[in-house]
Design a protein around this motif. Structure first.
Motif, PDB file in Angstrom:
ATOM      1  N   GLY A 176      10.173  14.562  22.091  1.00 45.33           N
ATOM      2  CA  GLY A 176      10.328  13.108  21.998  1.00 45.33           C
ATOM      3  C   GLY A 176      10.972  12.759  20.674  1.00 45.33           C
ATOM      4  O   GLY A 176      10.880  13.524  19.711  1.00 45.33           O
ATOM      5  N   MET A 177      11.666  11.612  20.642  1.00 45.75           N
ATOM      6  CA  MET A 177      12.330  11.244  19.394  1.00 45.75           C
ATOM      7  C   MET A 177      12.100   9.781  19.058  1.00 45.75           C
ATOM      8  O   MET A 177      12.166   8.924  19.931  1.00 45.75           O
ATOM      9  N   VAL A 201       5.108   0.443  25.987  1.00 45.68           N
ATOM     10  CA  VAL A 201       4.847   1.874  26.168  1.00 45.68           C
ATOM     11  C   VAL A 201       5.145   2.307  27.594  1.00 45.68           C
ATOM     12  O   VAL A 201       5.762   3.339  27.819  1.00 45.68           O
ATOM     13  N   VAL A 202       4.744   1.490  28.576  1.00 47.73           N
ATOM     14  CA  VAL A 202       4.931   1.931  29.961  1.00 47.73           C
ATOM     15  C   VAL A 202       6.360   1.735  30.459  1.00 47.73           C
ATOM     16  O   VAL A 202       6.761   2.336  31.447  1.00 47.73           O
ATOM     17  N   ILE A 254       5.697   6.151  18.065  1.00 51.45           N
ATOM     18  CA  ILE A 254       5.157   7.514  18.151  1.00 51.45           C
ATOM     19  C   ILE A 254       4.258   7.627  19.380  1.00 51.45           C
ATOM     20  O   ILE A 254       4.324   8.602  20.141  1.00 51.45           O
ATOM     21  N   LEU A 255       3.474   6.571  19.597  1.00 49.29           N
ATOM     22  CA  LEU A 255       2.592   6.592  20.763  1.00 49.29           C
ATOM     23  C   LEU A 255       3.393   6.659  22.061  1.00 49.29           C
ATOM     24  O   LEU A 255       3.051   7.366  23.003  1.00 49.29           O
ATOM     25  N   TYR A 306       2.851   9.392  24.808  1.00 49.38           N
ATOM     26  CA  TYR A 306       2.492   8.944  26.154  1.00 49.38           C
ATOM     27  C   TYR A 306       3.322   9.669  27.205  1.00 49.38           C
ATOM     28  O   TYR A 306       2.871   9.943  28.297  1.00 49.38           O
ATOM     29  N   ARG A 307       4.553   9.955  26.824  1.00 45.27           N
ATOM     30  CA  ARG A 307       5.450  10.653  27.749  1.00 45.27           C
ATOM     31  C   ARG A 307       5.250  12.161  27.705  1.00 45.27           C
ATOM     32  O   ARG A 307       6.044  12.917  28.243  1.00 45.27           O
TER      33      ARG A 307
END
Ligand SMILES: Nc1ncnc2c1ncn2[C@@H]1O[C@H](COP(=O)(O)OP(=O)(O)OP(=O)(O)O)[C@@H](O)[C@H]1O
Ligand SMILES: [Mg+2]
Lengths: 370, 510
Positions: free
Chosen positions: B85-86, B103-104, B151-152, B156-157
């Protein structure tokens, strides 16, 4: 070095439309085959060498298309989508026809007056959309579509009032006096049809478009706003003023679209005045990439397809509406082709750089990385 | 230190752009459960390398192995699939959405968009000490919290390897400490962090391994215990750094720019954006503004630059009231401007460098010609651009490339050069060295100091306390739109400044 660079860039600029046209040919042919129509005869008709009479028609159509496309392109350069060129040129042509038809001024002065009235009318009509955007935040896409509809009704209404009561069912404004018509140029020998005298107007518009956008401070601010509104604001561009001005400017040029027709062919505005020129302008501006010379080629291509397809019904038994499909596919594929070519170019460039670096490395032996 | 097995192995990565080789034979191995820092000069190729690892760009040569498997990362989706992730330097959150919605977004398939997702967010937040409330509106969050949301989002992914490109550039020291605590938590849970930074002290504090990139190639991998910040800098540039010299005060009593009792109401209602701001910048003076991002700095700058009109108060240039002037007149009066967000306010990314050098100075005599100065003088602009590129060490193959193809730090250098070359009377500089490497930073500081000696007045806004303390003659702290304290940079400590910035102390020392 810079020369070679420019040549390559030109090659790229040309290869995209060529690719797009190829795709259009393939797609159209496929459609013809599926529909069971004679592919060979269709292309034979469209790609035949036009007869002199048709050549004149192509040139004349291209002149009008060119002006329309420049009007659209002015908006595009600023990220404004002026769909309203269509309404603007009709309002303008009507207003100019009424004023010039009165013949208040003698000869050429009357022509000049007509042109000024057309520019004013086009500019004002577009200015409404500009004002709505600046002060009410209404998208110019919506407002110009609305204004097109209003223009249609308004012109039809006013035309009834302005038209002399002749009893004939052709409704039209007072014809422009003989002395205030623009004669044609007999450029193509052997036909009576002549090229619109106002071809000079189109050339002048093209030169001005190139000059104002590319060379002036105003043009710089306009392009800057088109590229990034926030950066333009921070650099001191008064964006609202810029939006209004460029919308009006676009309308002023749009106002001139109908002039070659009015002063060189119809001499009056009537119910038969050529419609749809504004929409063709959108496609042609896209195809020509908003470039003053690019649009010339695009306008000619468009006019060529239009005129050559007229004979389709007779020679191949295919509806001349087919040309709309061809034109549509060209516009779609040109957008895609530009992207493909751009990527290709980056790859070629990278290979070139790599080669140059390999040669460097061969001469200057570098130490291994730590 | 104890290291896990390699999770990222890059071999022989090469990436070319028109006119430049951004990466050349990169070798990089990152181990599980470590914080791996990547340092290097502006334009060294760090961001490009990370974009390759995240699938945004494809390498021309070389191989990528993730957790032992060789991978073709053709898009970020592939990278996410591989557990990478980035977080980009520019946050990609929708302001008027909640944390949960942000987030979703685009990952609705994972845990739904309702309670399942909310539970998962809480779980992640608790596990790594991110302290995030799923239903908070993003626009109410500070920069540090927004970064934690980013970051979350990545966690999450399902990312096990997290890339952070210059995460600390926008943070004040307290926020940096919090971020580093978070990174340690992540590491303790077996996650791996790769991060880019130009702040070498921070790198030494948090990293377990450091890779130095120079001119597109990895030149060294060092352990933070074995090197100093100086060593690192020398590895980066390949030569010794000039040391910034201390200066005598050049402050005069000639006021150049005065902000008087200026306020700015929030057009959307609520707390005013600026309340009763008073400050004066004298000739030869640098006035620093310290504050956590989002406390009114941007608004203060926009009011001074004429991009917004203050609702109360006035702004004087010398003794001329300029409150109603527009940006162009203010620019013409000799105020240079280095915006905080170079992409939004500083550059036309698709335009060539020489057009960007004109930007903001369209009416300067040097750039215009023809009757009434109505034409652009392209050749003068090109000459000036050559000078900017040369004097400010902008690394570029030519002045005809687009601004968007320069590395972040080189874009910044171009902006500084373009403003400084016009010899402004006052410079409004927001984070002038953000994203710039240590060598270039020192050079920029020197340029500013030199101009100060000649009488330049500067309003300096910076998240970098070192820069603020080192350059400023006076420091004001801004908090919730008010100037809450004035400090003398010679005597103030970073702790004092830090607590004033977060409002921990009631009022600063007068
Ligand atoms: N899209 C692009 N097109 C052309 N050149 C590019 C592109 N992206 C990066 N470059 C070039 O690649 C080189 C490396 O850029 P990169 O952004 O990776 O540097 P960086 O190490 O991240 O620098 P900085 O510290 O300034 O952010 C630079 O010379 C830059 O000009
Ligand atoms: Mg970078």
């Amino acid at each position: 070095m810079t020369r070679r660079f420019d040549l390559r860039r030109m090659g790229i600029a040309l290869s995209a439309p060529v690719l797009a046209i190829l795709v259009a040919v393939i797609v159209t042919s496929t459609i013809l085959v599926v529909a069971g129509d004679p592919v060979g005869e269709v292309w034979g008709t469209i790609l035949s060498v036009p007869r002199p009479r048709v050549i004149v028609a192509i040139i004349n159509a291209a002149i009008v298309y060119y002006i329309s496309a420049v009007a659209v392109a002015i908006g595009f350069r600023m990220n404004l989508f002026n769909i309203g060129v269509d309404g603007q040129y009709r309002i303008a042509a009507f207003a100019a026809a009424v004023v010039a038809g009165e013949g208040w001024l003698p000869g050429p002065l009357n022509i000049l007056l007509g042109l000024v009235v057309a520019m004013l009318a086009g500019g004002l009509w577009a200015g409404i959309a500009g004002l709505l955007k600046v002060y009410r935040g209404v998208s110019e896409v919506i407002s110009t579509i609305m204004l097109n509809a209003i223009a249609t009704v308004l012109v039809a209404f006013l035309l009834r009032k302005a038209a002399p009561q002749t009893g004939s069912n052709i409704v039209s404004t007072q014809p422009i006096p003989e002395g205030s018509r623009v004669g044609g140029l007999p450029l193509i020998p052997g036909v009576s049809r002549e090229v619109y005298g106002l071809v000079f107007l189109a050339v002048l518009i093209g030169v001005l478009y190139w000059f104002v956008l590319g060379k002036t401070r105003f043009g710089f601010d306009l392009r800057a706003t088109g590229r990034s509104e926030s950066a333009a604001v921070a650099s001191g561009v008064k964006v609202k003023r810029m939006v209004l001005l460029s919308m009006i400017l676009s309308g002023v040029v749009a106002g001139l679209v109908g002039m070659p027709l009015l002063f060189g062919q119809d001499y009056a505005y009537g119910t038969t005045f050529q419609p749809g020129l504004g929409f063709a302008g959108i496609a042609i501006a896209l195809l020509g990439r908003n470039h003053p010379v690019g649009i010339v080629f695009a306008a000619f291509l468009w006019a060529f397809l239009d005129q050559q397809s007229n004979a389709l019904q007779i020679t191949a038994g295919v509806s001349d509406r087919l040309v709309l499909i061809i034109q549509g596919v060209i516009v779609l594929s040109v957008v895609i082709a530009y992207e493909v070519i751009r990527r290709l170019n980056v790859r070629i460039e990278q290979r070139r750089v790599a080669q140059a670096l390999a040669e460097q490395a061969a001469t200057v032996k570098e130490g291994a990385p730590a | 230190m104890r290291r896990g097995e390699p999770v990222v192995e890059l071999h022989g990565i090469t990436k070319r752009f028109p006119g430049v080789v951004a990466n050349k034979d990169i070798e990089l191995t990152v181990h599980r459960g470590t914080v791996h820092a990547i340092v290097g000069e502006n334009g060294a190729g760090k961001s490009t390398l990370m974009k390759i690892l995240y699938g945004v760009q494809q390498p021309d040569e070389g191989s990528i192995a993730v957790e032992g498997r060789v991978r073709q990362l053709k898009s970020p989706a592939d990278a996410i699939e591989a557990g990478i992730g980035m977080v980009f330097q520019h946050f990609q959150l929708a302001d008027n959405f909640t944390v949960l919605e942000n987030v979703v977004l685009g990952a609705e398939g994972l845990h739904g968009i309702g309670d399942g997702a909310r539970r998962k967010i809480k779980e992640i937040s608790d596990a790594y000490g991110l302290d995030i409330e799923p239903d908070a509106l993003v626009e109410h969050l500070g920069v540090g919290a927004q970064q934690r949301v980013e970051i979350l989002k990545v966690l999450y992914r399902g990312a096990r390897i997290i890339i952070l490109d210059e995460p600390t550039a926008v943070l004040v020291p307290q926020e940096v400490d919090e971020l580093f605590d978070n990174l340690r938590e992540l590491k303790a849970e077996g996650l791996t962090v790769i991060f880019i930074s130009h702040k070498l002290d921070e790198v030494l504090r948090v990293a377990d391994a450091i890779t130095v990139v120079r001119r597109g190639t990895t030149v060294a991998e060092v352990s933070p215990q074995d090197v100093s910040a100086r060593d690192l800098a020398e590895l980066m540039v390949g030569s010794e750094l000039p040391s910034p010299s201390t200066e005598e005060s050049t402050v005069t009593d000639v006021p150049l720019l005065t902000v008087e009792a200026t306020s700015l109401e929030n057009p959307l209602g609520g707390r005013p954006l600026l309340t009763d701001i008073n400050l004066t910048i004298h000739s030869g003076e640098i006035v620093g503004i310290a504050g956590v991002e989002g406390n009114g700095q941007d608004e203060l700058v926009e009011v001074i630059m004429g991009m917004r009109e203050p609702t109360a108060g006035r702004i004087l240039l010398g003794d001329v009231d300029t409150s109603t002037w527009q940006t162009r007149e203010i620019r013409e009066a000799g105020i240079g401007y280095i915006p905080a967000d170079r992409h939004r306010h500083g550059l036309l990314l698709e335009a060539p460098l020489w057009e960007n050098v004109i930007l903001g100075h369209q009416t300067e005599p040097i750039y215009v010609t023809g009757p009434g100065g109505s034409l652009v003088n392209g050749s003068a602009a090109r000459q000036e651009t050559e000078a900017v590129v040369e004097q400010y060490d902008v690394r570029t193959p030519s002045i005809n490339v687009t601004a968007g193809s320069l590395s972040g730090g080189n874009q910044q250098k171009l902006i500084i050069g373009r403003e400084m070359r016009r010899e402004p009377k006052v410079l409004v500089a927001a984070h002038p060295t953000r994203g710039v490497d240590v060598g270039a930073q020192a050079a920029i500081w020197d340029h500013i100091k030199q101009a100060r000696r000649a009488g330049l007045g500067v309003l300096l806004i910076s998240a970098d306390l070192e820069e603020l303390v080192g350059l400023s003659d006076t420091i004001h702290v801004i908090l919730r739109g008010r100037l809450t304290g004035q400090f003398d940079p010679d005597s103030v400590t970073k702790e004092e400044l830090g607590s004033a910035m977060t409002g921990a102390t009631t009022e600063g020392a007068a």
